[in-house]
Scaffold this active site. Sequence first.
Site, short mmCIF file in Angstrom:
data_model
loop_
_atom_site.label_atom_id
_atom_site.label_comp_id
_atom_site.label_asym_id
_atom_site.label_seq_id
_atom_site.Cartn_x
_atom_site.Cartn_y
_atom_site.Cartn_z
CD GLU A 16 -10.36 2.17 -0.01
OE1 GLU A 16 -10.17 3.48 -0.93
OE2 GLU A 16 -11.65 1.84 -0.32
CE1 TYR A 46 -12.25 7.45 -0.83
CE2 TYR A 46 -10.71 6.80 -0.82
CZ TYR A 46 -11.22 6.57 -1.42
OH TYR A 46 -11.74 5.58 -1.51
CG ASP A 97 -13.54 7.56 -5.49
OD1 ASP A 97 -15.07 8.16 -5.79
OD2 ASP A 97 -13.40 6.48 -5.36
CB CYS A 100 -27.88 5.24 -14.16
SG CYS A 100 -27.40 6.55 -11.97
#
Length: 352
Positions: A43, A125, A143, A205
């Site tokens: 990350e 985050y 993000d 999607c």
Amino acid sequence: MDARSHDVAADLLAWYDTHARKLPWRSPPGGRAPDPYRVWLSEVMLQQTTVAAVKAYFAEFTRRWPTVHDLANAPEGEVMAAWAGLGYYARARNLLACAQKVSARGGAFPETEDGLRALPGLGAYTAAAVAAIAFGQRAVVVDANVERVVSRLFAIDDPLPGSRPSIRRHADTITPDERAGDFAQAMMDLGATICTTRNPRCLLCPLSTVCVARRTGEPERFPVKAAKKARPQRQGRAFWIEREGAVWLVRRPGKGMLGGMRALPDDGWSARQDGSGKAPLEGAWEPAGVVSHGFTHFGLDLHVATYRGNETVSPGADGGEWWPVDALADAGLPTLFAKAVRLALATTGVDA
């Protein structure tokens, strides 16, 4: 039907169970619990950097420093050199400081967002991502990919960055209590592979039936972005000083642009001002060309000059060292100065 009244998490997690990206730091859906060290390391590396660029760095870091204790005991210079090319070099210094703090705790990362945010270099985050992915805590992970997905799901019209509090509130409404880590990674994967910046693949999607932006016929319009301000273009100089097969490198100050990294001497350029143009040595200098480089808030034209004086070279700068030209690949130069070195070598006719 919209995302508020629909079980977005269930549909997205069902899609993720089949379509999750295979990444070296990730545990597959339903697999063993991920290693917090690998989650945290990935990350931090992924901040402002693409997955494709991070993979090789992650592999090298975990080869050299397979545990947080190994990284905590690594020399700072080696960590900075291994980081070279990933950019945002303050992250590398914070990485080492964080590893040292966790190692002092016996190697155990805090499991809550608040505990993680107390560690060096972990902002909102990263703390949320590690809490959710490594420890299964319910955390709202947002993000750039998640921003895009949520902006489109709810057709949030306010422009970034002002819309971020609204995006976070909407993301909170669809974040489940269970499988929070998988949900966070599913949102990232959806944004990276389906709900892309350009040409989103809406027909594939799993959330298309509840996406308000799709109904508008202009999903690419979201997230709305404010007009960009013109970035200043700074001018600076870098200097190639060679002696007996070695080049003079300096260590940049710990704070500021490219802090703590090895580099060619320069004339003090910064985000706020052009360089002075002053060379570190009196004598004959020859222009080698210009390197153009973009930073977040400004652009830089770095004019490279090579030393052509005949007298014995002795820059005398504190913190400098003579580095073998044929070993420059091991110096860990940041991208800007690696470009400058290539330009100087092409001019001098030396092979590194």
